[in-house]
Design an enzyme around this catalytic site. Structure first.
Site, mmCIF file in Angstrom:
data_model
loop_
_atom_site.group_PDB
_atom_site.id
_atom_site.type_symbol
_atom_site.label_atom_id
_atom_site.label_comp_id
_atom_site.label_asym_id
_atom_site.label_seq_id
_atom_site.Cartn_x
_atom_site.Cartn_y
_atom_site.Cartn_z
ATOM 1 N N GLU A 170 115.313 -9.121 25.655
ATOM 2 C CA GLU A 170 114.156 -8.632 25.768
ATOM 3 C C GLU A 170 113.936 -7.511 25.113
ATOM 4 O OE1 GLU A 170 113.150 -7.971 30.005
ATOM 5 O OE2 GLU A 170 113.412 -10.167 30.251
ATOM 6 N N HIS A 181 107.722 -9.259 30.740
ATOM 7 C CA HIS A 181 108.539 -8.609 31.673
ATOM 8 C C HIS A 181 107.409 -7.744 32.547
ATOM 9 C CE1 HIS A 181 112.710 -7.753 33.678
ATOM 10 N NE2 HIS A 181 111.792 -7.552 34.661
HETATM 11 P P1 NAP Z 1 116.014 -9.987 47.155
HETATM 12 O O1 NAP Z 1 115.303 -9.880 48.339
HETATM 13 O O2 NAP Z 1 117.280 -9.537 47.027
HETATM 14 O O3 NAP Z 1 116.243 -11.599 47.100
HETATM 15 C C1 NAP Z 1 116.942 -12.338 46.288
HETATM 16 C C2 NAP Z 1 117.543 -13.671 46.943
HETATM 17 O O4 NAP Z 1 118.298 -14.349 46.139
HETATM 18 C C3 NAP Z 1 118.483 -13.030 48.220
HETATM 19 O O5 NAP Z 1 117.786 -13.745 49.543
HETATM 20 C C4 NAP Z 1 119.511 -13.565 47.961
HETATM 21 O O6 NAP Z 1 120.216 -13.998 49.107
HETATM 22 C C5 NAP Z 1 119.357 -14.759 47.227
HETATM 23 N N1 NAP Z 1 120.521 -15.353 46.195
HETATM 24 C C6 NAP Z 1 121.286 -14.625 45.661
HETATM 25 N N2 NAP Z 1 122.446 -15.729 44.874
HETATM 26 C C7 NAP Z 1 121.830 -16.767 45.326
HETATM 27 C C8 NAP Z 1 122.136 -18.053 44.839
HETATM 28 N N3 NAP Z 1 123.367 -18.351 43.988
HETATM 29 N N4 NAP Z 1 121.603 -19.068 45.143
HETATM 30 C C9 NAP Z 1 120.243 -18.895 46.040
HETATM 31 N N5 NAP Z 1 119.935 -17.753 46.466
HETATM 32 C C10 NAP Z 1 120.944 -16.666 45.961
HETATM 33 O O7 NAP Z 1 115.325 -9.507 45.798
HETATM 34 P P2 NAP Z 1 113.795 -9.409 45.447
HETATM 35 O O8 NAP Z 1 113.434 -8.135 45.555
HETATM 36 O O9 NAP Z 1 113.336 -10.764 45.880
HETATM 37 O O10 NAP Z 1 114.180 -9.644 43.804
HETATM 38 C C11 NAP Z 1 114.741 -10.737 43.309
HETATM 39 C C12 NAP Z 1 114.997 -10.518 41.437
HETATM 40 O O11 NAP Z 1 113.674 -10.477 40.936
HETATM 41 C C13 NAP Z 1 115.710 -9.061 41.203
HETATM 42 O O12 NAP Z 1 117.042 -9.139 41.530
HETATM 43 C C14 NAP Z 1 114.998 -8.959 40.116
HETATM 44 O O13 NAP Z 1 116.298 -9.511 39.219
HETATM 45 C C15 NAP Z 1 113.850 -9.710 39.912
HETATM 46 N N6 NAP Z 1 112.738 -8.910 39.793
HETATM 47 C C16 NAP Z 1 111.936 -8.975 38.516
HETATM 48 C C17 NAP Z 1 110.576 -8.440 38.484
HETATM 49 C C18 NAP Z 1 110.013 -8.594 37.147
HETATM 50 O O14 NAP Z 1 109.154 -7.708 36.812
HETATM 51 N N7 NAP Z 1 109.842 -9.946 36.634
HETATM 52 C C19 NAP Z 1 110.210 -7.562 39.397
HETATM 53 C C20 NAP Z 1 110.917 -7.574 40.625
HETATM 54 C C21 NAP Z 1 112.274 -8.139 40.827
HETATM 55 P P3 NAP Z 1 121.744 -13.851 49.506
HETATM 56 O O15 NAP Z 1 122.493 -12.845 48.762
HETATM 57 O O16 NAP Z 1 121.791 -13.793 51.059
HETATM 58 O O17 NAP Z 1 122.488 -15.211 49.234
HETATM 59 C C1 GLV Z 2 112.305 -5.764 37.416
HETATM 60 O O1 GLV Z 2 112.411 -6.678 36.932
HETATM 61 C C2 GLV Z 2 112.927 -5.436 38.725
HETATM 62 O O2 GLV Z 2 114.110 -5.613 38.767
HETATM 63 O O3 GLV Z 2 112.420 -4.328 39.276
#
Ligand code: NAP
Ligand code: GLV
Length: 324
Positions: free
Chosen positions: A269, A288
């Site tokens: 990116e 992103h």
């Molecule tokens: P979250 O609540 O921690 O959710 C991530 C989930 O993935 C957790 O429930 C975790 O559970 C699970 N996980 C981890 N490894 C896994 C695997 N191998 N197989 C299946 N499940 C698995 O985080 P979130 O707030 O939803 O955010 C998720 C991700 O989205 C962030 O880490 C970031 O990289 C991305 N994000 C991107 C944007 C964007 O602008 N595009 C914005 C926000 C976030 P366990 O640890 O219990 O396994």
């Molecule tokens: C965006 O990608 C975030 O992890 O907040």
């Protein structure tokens, strides 16, 4: 009395900067681009806190360049794969992130991508812009309908469960998901069923990826996994680009192995304009922007500043993350 010094890797919304300035001196990296490595190493020197972005690699070298006063790294993001948590914890430096406040914005964007790919919005809009649209087309730009189709969530966390809820209640989509640990509470409102990855790949009409990028999730979806997806399936990634083997995805899209992909994240990116990914009419790439709403970014700025202030005061952070 001298105030603590905070290095901020880019201009963030003013509400966060104002909060910091009440108790600290703030040194901001100016400009639209992230600090270069040299600028970062020089900028963090002598600071008590670093407010980093997901585009800044914060590793041992940066921690050493900051020096002994550094107490906290506060990431302006929920994902923190850009930070070496172990190196920070070994030096007694706390690390924080900005969860929850961007969940709705990111879930909404995953769904935006999904409908845009299903209804070929990219190609249809391109035809309007390039003048190839001549008349109402009885057979042109036909896409897929999503009501009642099976949704597969990889990563049933905050964002994944919100995508599931929205699509289950709005479009009556049955939901299946993969998980390492029990997610029955988060899965309950979408009546989602836990399955293994193989089953999710072969049963889903739509797959939405929401796992954090870790050693265990890098290239979680490669050629073998993509080959197990249904030929009309859509793949959405708003997590991190490296969770998918991008070369394998390009091949799968070129060969029409799947219907299409919607990516808010990619590798690298920004993506070079000659990337094969951008030549594909069945792939929509966004820069992103998952959390890019005014409320989400303002709340992220406030959370990131709150983490900084707590860390400087030697207190646990309100949104602290730990090495696993
Ligand atoms: P979250 O609540 O921690 O959710 C991530 C989930 O993935 C957790 O429930 C975790 O559970 C699970 N996980 C981890 N490894 C896994 C695997 N191998 N197989 C299946 N499940 C698995 O985080 P979130 O707030 O939803 O955010 C998720 C991700 O989205 C962030 O880490 C970031 O990289 C991305 N994000 C991107 C944007 C964007 O602008 N595009 C914005 C926000 C976030 P366990 O640890 O219990 O396994
Ligand atoms: C965006 O990608 C975030 O992890 O907040």
């Amino acid at each position: 009395m001298t105030k603590p010094l905070v290095y901020v890797c880019r201009h963030i919304p003013e509400c966060g900067l104002e909060l910091l300035r009440r108790s600290a001196d703030v040194r901001i990296h100016d400009g639209q681009l992230p600090p270069t490595r040299d600028e970062l190493l020089a900028g963090v020197g002598g600071t008590d806190a670093i407010l980093s972005l997901l585009s800044d690699r914060i590793d041992l070298e940066v921690l050493e360049a900051a020096g002994p006063n550094l107490k906290v790294i506060s990431n302006f993001a929920v994902g923190y794969n850009n930070i070496d948590l172990r190196a920070a914890s070994e030096r007694g430096v706390r690390v924080g992130n900005t969860p929850d406040v961007l969940t709705d914005a990111t879930a909404d964007l995953a769904i935006t991508l999904l409908f845009a790919v299903a209804r070929k919005v990219r190609e249809a809009s391109a035809a309007v812009l390039d003048g190839s649209w001549r008349t109402w087309e009885p057979t042109g730009w036909q896409g897929l309908e999503l009501a009642g189709k099976t949704l597969g969530i990889i990563g049933m966390g905050r964002i994944g469960s919100q995508v599931a809820q929205r699509l289950h209640h709005g479009w009556q989509m049955p939901v299946i998901y993969t998980a390492r640990n029990d997610k029955s509470e988060l899965a309950a409102s979408s009546k989602a069923q836990r399955v293994d990855l193989e089953e999710l790949l072969s049963r889903s009409d739509v797959i939405s990826v929401h796992v954090p990028l870790t050693g265990g999730t890098r290239h979680l979806l490669g050629a073998r996994e993509l080959a197990q997806m249904r030929s009309h399936a859509i793949l959405i990634n708003t997590a991190r680009g490296e969770v998918i083997d991008q070369d394998a995805l390009i091949a799968a899209l070129e060969n029409r192995q799947i219907f299409g992909a919607g990516l808010d994240v990619c590798t690298p990116e920004s993506l070079p304009t000659d990337s094969a990914l951008l030549k594909l009419d069945n792939c929509l790439v966004l820069p992103h922007i998952g959390s890019a709403t005014y409320p989400a970014r303002n709340a992220m700025a406030t959370r990131a500043a709150e983490n900084v202030l707590a860390g400087i005061a030697g207190q646990p952070l309100p949104y602290e993350v730990f090495a696993s």
